[in-house]
Scaffold this motif. Structure first.
Motif, PDB file in Angstrom:
ATOM      1  N   GLN A  66       0.577  -1.296   0.057  1.00 39.54           N
ATOM      2  CA  GLN A  66       0.130  -0.046  -0.106  1.00 39.54           C
ATOM      3  C   GLN A  66       1.186   1.562   0.441  1.00 39.54           C
ATOM      4  OE1 GLN A  66      -2.228  -1.399   2.955  1.00 39.54           O
ATOM      5  NE2 GLN A  66      -3.771  -0.999   2.386  1.00 39.54           N
ATOM      6  N   ALA A  67       2.281   1.323   1.302  1.00 41.56           N
ATOM      7  CA  ALA A  67       3.252   2.383   0.849  1.00 41.56           C
ATOM      8  C   ALA A  67       3.037   2.402  -0.267  1.00 41.56           C
ATOM      9  CB  ALA A  67       4.017   1.923   1.751  1.00 41.56           C
TER      10      ALA A  67
ATOM     11  N   TYR B 202       3.405  10.387   3.758  1.00 35.95           N
ATOM     12  CA  TYR B 202       2.714  11.285   2.871  1.00 35.95           C
ATOM     13  C   TYR B 202       4.247  12.214   2.533  1.00 35.95           C
ATOM     14  CZ  TYR B 202       1.165  15.657   1.045  1.00 35.95           C
ATOM     15  OH  TYR B 202       0.885  17.060   0.290  1.00 35.95           O
ATOM     16  N   ARG B 203       4.554  12.659   3.761  1.00 36.92           N
ATOM     17  CA  ARG B 203       5.839  13.755   4.052  1.00 36.92           C
ATOM     18  C   ARG B 203       7.020  13.421   3.717  1.00 36.92           C
ATOM     19  NH1 ARG B 203       4.051  14.751  10.109  1.00 36.92           N
ATOM     20  NH2 ARG B 203       2.203  16.227  10.044  1.00 36.92           N
ATOM     21  N   ARG B 204       7.314  12.454   3.414  1.00 38.16           N
ATOM     22  CA  ARG B 204       8.287  11.833   2.943  1.00 38.16           C
ATOM     23  C   ARG B 204       7.954  12.073   1.657  1.00 38.16           C
ATOM     24  NH1 ARG B 204       9.475  12.505   7.929  1.00 38.16           N
ATOM     25  NH2 ARG B 204       9.716  14.116   6.521  1.00 38.16           N
TER      26      ARG B 204
ATOM     27  N   SER C   6      18.741  13.284  13.161  1.00 38.03           N
ATOM     28  CA  SER C   6      19.161  14.898  12.615  1.00 38.03           C
ATOM     29  C   SER C   6      19.057  15.319  11.563  1.00 38.03           C
ATOM     30  CB  SER C   6      20.602  15.020  12.984  1.00 38.03           C
ATOM     31  OG  SER C   6      21.029  13.684  12.261  1.00 38.03           O
ATOM     32  N   ARG C   7      18.561  14.219  10.076  1.00 33.71           N
ATOM     33  CA  ARG C   7      18.307  14.452   8.886  1.00 33.71           C
ATOM     34  C   ARG C   7      16.903  14.107   8.601  1.00 33.71           C
ATOM     35  NH1 ARG C   7      18.574  10.924   4.673  1.00 33.71           N
ATOM     36  NH2 ARG C   7      18.636   8.784   6.396  1.00 33.71           N
ATOM     37  N   VAL C   8      16.333  13.902   9.627  1.00 30.04           N
ATOM     38  CA  VAL C   8      14.841  13.551   8.990  1.00 30.04           C
ATOM     39  C   VAL C   8      14.135  14.345  10.019  1.00 30.04           C
ATOM     40  CG1 VAL C   8      12.967  12.457   7.905  1.00 30.04           C
ATOM     41  CG2 VAL C   8      15.137  12.119   7.468  1.00 30.04           C
TER      42      VAL C   8
ATOM     43  N   ALA D 250      10.167   6.576   5.113  1.00 29.10           N
ATOM     44  CA  ALA D 250       8.991   6.034   5.972  1.00 29.10           C
ATOM     45  C   ALA D 250       8.850   5.203   6.948  1.00 29.10           C
ATOM     46  CB  ALA D 250       7.763   6.237   4.941  1.00 29.10           C
ATOM     47  N   PHE D 251       9.724   3.897   6.577  1.00 30.84           N
ATOM     48  CA  PHE D 251       9.422   3.209   7.725  1.00 30.84           C
ATOM     49  C   PHE D 251      10.299   2.738   9.065  1.00 30.84           C
ATOM     50  CE2 PHE D 251       6.896   0.166   4.254  1.00 30.84           C
ATOM     51  CZ  PHE D 251       5.921  -0.674   5.127  1.00 30.84           C
TER      52      PHE D 251
END
Lengths: 160, 163
Positions: free
Chosen positions: A9-10, A57-59, B78-80, A31-32
């Motif tokens: 799904q991701a 979504y943010r990633r 620090s990166r994300v 994200a994971f």
């Protein structure tokens, strides 16, 4: 395991937003990782899937920003003549080809693409989409409406 | 029909999302005629890559696990960012705030400069009368700009007359 449960799904959401397999893979991995590392912050009353999709979504947005910088960099190189003729034909066209995979959905802005993907594939409402996109429900409703309108118009154009 | 046209016109006319959302909720989501102008889930689905199209390989899963092991939690943080990274709007607001802060300090400095303290501090001294050789004289007071020195020049009437 979360990766097995939400992996497909991701990837589907990330590919539909980013329209690029490699970028989508990177976004999913990040994200994971972030989800694993911040699992303690997850509120059990919330939906795990929605919480994870918010991170994803943010990633994806981050990936889009990186891509923008990449675009600018290549545009600058092209302008300054930093690439030789041969390089222009191979590397630049490859990069262009990779990013500029034109399809109906490509014409939509990423936010509208994300909204319509969540609506069509996950069956989410405007309120749920708003939670993932980090905006108001009214804004998500407008994104969704505009995306549906544009897609319909494009589909009709293709049929004509 | 007229109603539908009116709402379509209204949504184009007013670009405010709150208004647009209200119109969508109260007309477009309910009107069967207007629904025909919007793509349906099946139509959109046919354009999207669906989860079934992705079979996650063992290699991919291993990659994620390996990355999770390698990346130190603090390094990763620090990166994300957990939230959204700083956008241009945040930068603009921060710049305005910084300019206001600088402006405030500059203004404060200027208001404390010698010329202004004098204005705020009223008259420093007063001269009731001046005598030269025991006789009344006219005073001329002079203070150079930015200096703390004050020159007082006394001019006797008699001396002037003698000249």
């Amino acid at each position: 395991m979360m990766v097995e449960m939400l992996g497909a799904q991701a990837m589907s959401l990330a590919v539909n937003i980013l329209r690029n397999h490699e970028d989508a893979e990177d976004a999913c991995q990040e994200a994971f990782l972030q989800a694993f590392q911040n699992l303690s912050q997850f509120d059990q009353r919330q939906s795990l899937k929605r919480w994870f999709l918010t991170i994803l979504y943010r990633r994806c947005v981050d990936q889009l920003r990186r891509r923008k910088r990449f675009y600018r960099f290549f545009a600058k190189l092209k302008k300054e003549g930093g690439l030789s003729h041969a390089e222009k034909n191979t590397e630049f066209s490859q990069a262009e080809r990779k990013i500029l995979t034109r399809a109906t959905l490509d014409s939509l802005p990423p936010k509208e693409r994300a909204a319509i993907t969540l609506w069509a594939l996950e069956g989410y409402t405007a309120e749920e989409i708003a939670e993932i996109l980090g905006c108001r429900a009214s804004t998500a409703r407008v994104y969704l409406f505009k995306a549906r309108q544009k897609i319909k118009a494009l589909l009709e154009k293709q049929h004509v | 029909m007229f109603k539908c046209r009116f709402y379509r016109f209204l949504i184009r006319l007013i670009p405010l999302k709150i208004v647009q959302s209200f119109v969508i909720q109260h007309h477009f989501e309910r009107c069967p005629r207007c629904q025909l102008l919007l793509a349906q889930p099946e139509e959109v689905k046919s354009l999207l890559l669906q989860p079934e199209a992705f079979v996650l390989s063992e290699e991919w899963l291993e990659k994620v696990v390996a990355r999770a092991r390698i990346e130190d939690k603090s390094q990763y943080r620090s990166r994300v960012f957990l939230g959204r990274s700083l956008g241009w709007k945040t930068m603009v607001v921060a710049s305005i705030f910084l300019l206001l802060l600088i402006g405030y300090f500059v203004f404060q400095r200027l208001s404390l400069s010698p010329g202004n303290t004098e204005k705020a501090g009223e008259v420093v001294f007063g001269l009731e009368h001046l005598r030269v050789r025991g006789k009344p004289a006219d005073p001329v007071i002079y203070r150079p700009f930015g200096s703390k020195l004050i020159f007082i020049w006394g001019q006797s009437h008699n001396l002037q007359e003698n000249k």
